[in-house]
Design a protein around this motif. Structure first.
Motif, short mmCIF file in Angstrom:
data_model
loop_
_atom_site.label_atom_id
_atom_site.label_comp_id
_atom_site.label_asym_id
_atom_site.label_seq_id
_atom_site.Cartn_x
_atom_site.Cartn_y
_atom_site.Cartn_z
N GLU A 81 0.83 -1.19 0.00
CA GLU A 81 0.00 0.00 0.00
C GLU A 81 0.88 1.25 0.00
O GLU A 81 1.90 1.29 0.68
CB GLU A 81 -0.93 0.02 1.20
N TYR A 82 0.45 2.24 -0.76
CA TYR A 82 1.15 3.51 -0.84
C TYR A 82 0.13 4.63 -0.71
O TYR A 82 -0.98 4.54 -1.24
CB TYR A 82 1.86 3.67 -2.20
N CYS A 83 0.50 5.68 0.00
CA CYS A 83 -0.35 6.87 0.13
C CYS A 83 0.50 8.10 -0.14
O CYS A 83 1.61 8.22 0.38
CB CYS A 83 -0.96 6.96 1.53
N PHE A 84 -0.03 8.99 -0.98
CA PHE A 84 0.68 10.21 -1.33
C PHE A 84 -0.28 11.39 -1.22
O PHE A 84 -1.50 11.24 -1.36
CB PHE A 84 1.20 10.16 -2.77
N ASN A 85 0.29 12.56 -1.03
CA ASN A 85 -0.46 13.79 -1.12
C ASN A 85 -0.45 14.22 -2.59
O ASN A 85 0.61 14.35 -3.18
CB ASN A 85 0.19 14.86 -0.25
N PRO A 86 -1.62 14.43 -3.20
CA PRO A 86 -1.65 14.74 -4.64
C PRO A 86 -0.92 16.03 -5.01
O PRO A 86 -0.48 16.18 -6.14
CB PRO A 86 -3.14 14.86 -4.97
N VAL A 87 -0.78 16.94 -4.06
CA VAL A 87 -0.09 18.20 -4.36
C VAL A 87 1.38 17.96 -4.66
O VAL A 87 1.98 18.62 -5.50
CB VAL A 87 -0.25 19.19 -3.18
N TRP A 88 1.97 16.96 -4.02
CA TRP A 88 3.41 16.71 -4.16
C TRP A 88 3.74 15.60 -5.15
O TRP A 88 4.90 15.26 -5.33
CB TRP A 88 4.02 16.36 -2.79
N VAL A 89 2.75 15.03 -5.79
CA VAL A 89 2.97 13.90 -6.69
C VAL A 89 3.27 14.39 -8.10
O VAL A 89 2.63 15.32 -8.60
CB VAL A 89 1.74 12.97 -6.70
N ARG A 90 4.23 13.73 -8.71
CA ARG A 90 4.55 13.98 -10.12
C ARG A 90 4.23 12.72 -10.91
O ARG A 90 4.69 11.63 -10.56
CB ARG A 90 6.01 14.35 -10.29
N LEU A 91 3.44 12.86 -11.95
CA LEU A 91 3.08 11.74 -12.82
C LEU A 91 4.04 11.73 -14.00
O LEU A 91 4.17 12.73 -14.72
CB LEU A 91 1.64 11.89 -13.31
N THR A 92 4.73 10.62 -14.19
CA THR A 92 5.65 10.46 -15.31
C THR A 92 5.10 9.39 -16.23
O THR A 92 4.82 8.27 -15.80
CB THR A 92 7.05 10.04 -14.82
N VAL A 93 4.94 9.74 -17.49
CA VAL A 93 4.43 8.81 -18.49
C VAL A 93 5.50 8.67 -19.57
O VAL A 93 5.84 9.65 -20.23
CB VAL A 93 3.10 9.30 -19.10
N LYS A 94 6.02 7.46 -19.74
CA LYS A 94 7.05 7.22 -20.75
C LYS A 94 6.38 6.61 -21.98
O LYS A 94 5.66 5.63 -21.88
CB LYS A 94 8.12 6.27 -20.21
N ARG A 95 6.62 7.24 -23.12
CA ARG A 95 6.03 6.78 -24.38
C ARG A 95 7.12 6.40 -25.37
O ARG A 95 8.16 7.03 -25.42
CB ARG A 95 5.19 7.88 -25.01
N ILE A 96 6.81 5.40 -26.16
CA ILE A 96 7.65 5.03 -27.30
C ILE A 96 6.76 5.18 -28.52
O ILE A 96 5.60 4.75 -28.52
CB ILE A 96 8.19 3.58 -27.17
N GLU A 97 7.30 5.79 -29.57
CA GLU A 97 6.50 6.16 -30.73
C GLU A 97 5.70 5.00 -31.32
O GLU A 97 4.52 5.13 -31.60
CB GLU A 97 7.41 6.77 -31.80
N ASP A 98 6.31 3.86 -31.50
CA ASP A 98 5.63 2.73 -32.14
C ASP A 98 4.70 1.96 -31.19
O ASP A 98 3.76 1.33 -31.63
CB ASP A 98 6.65 1.74 -32.71
#
Length: 173
Positions: free
Chosen positions: A111-128
């Motif tokens: 289980e993990y709990c975070f404060n949304p104000v301090w959270v960074r969402l990282t999305v890694k994409r590959i073109e294909d």
């Protein structure tokens, strides 16, 4: 009525605003359901049995046992696959908290709990391929989400999570 009999009113404002406005349960996709598995095993078992009988009749009787072993190995492989499909991830996002629960096969969970104000969402994409990784990071702790999802589902979830996180950071919901 005396002042001692008066009870303070509960302030339900906080509990109403802290209810999750975004929830998601992520589960791995399995293309073969239980009925399909039963049909597959019956067909494969029947073909193996008939082939084994033919080999037995021409004198190669040990081959019959190997056909039975093939059926047992296929059944075991599918059982392991279905066992690994029991994993899931629950994500709940409210104005004040992101709650993530990763449940593995058996009774393993994190289980993990975070404060949304301090959270960074990282999305890694590959073109294909599209989205290949979704990660939440807050104060040095990182959590990967949806590693078992296919790229289309991962892309859809990443968009929904980004929108919900933006709403939480803006103080809405």
């Amino acid at each position: 009525m005396s002042e001692n009999n008066l009870k303070p009113e509960k302030n339900d404002d906080l509990s109403v605003t802290d209810k999750p406005f975004f929830t998601a349960v992520l589960t791995p996709y399995r293309s073969l359901g239980s009925n399909g598995f039963l049909v597959l095993m019956l067909c494969f078992g029947l073909i193996s049995f008939v082939s084994g009988i033919l080999f037995w009749r021409i004198g190669a009787w040990p081959v019959f046992g190997f056909f039975g072993l093939d059926v047992a190995i296929l059944w075991f492989a599918f059982q392991m696959n279905y066992r690994s499909a029991r994993i899931f991830e629950e994500v709940a996002l409210s104005r004040h908290e992101i709650s993530i629960r990763k449940v593995g096969p058996g009774k393993n969970y994190q289980e993990y709990c975070f404060n949304p104000v301090w959270v960074r969402l990282t999305v890694k994409r590959i073109e294909d391929e599209g989205v290949v990784k979704i990660c939440l990071t807050s104060r040095g702790e990182s959590v990967d989400l949806g590693n078992f999802l296919n790229p289309d589902d991962r892309t859809s979830f990443a968009g929904a999570m980004a929108n919900a996180l933006a709403v939480a950071k803006a103080g809405g919901a």
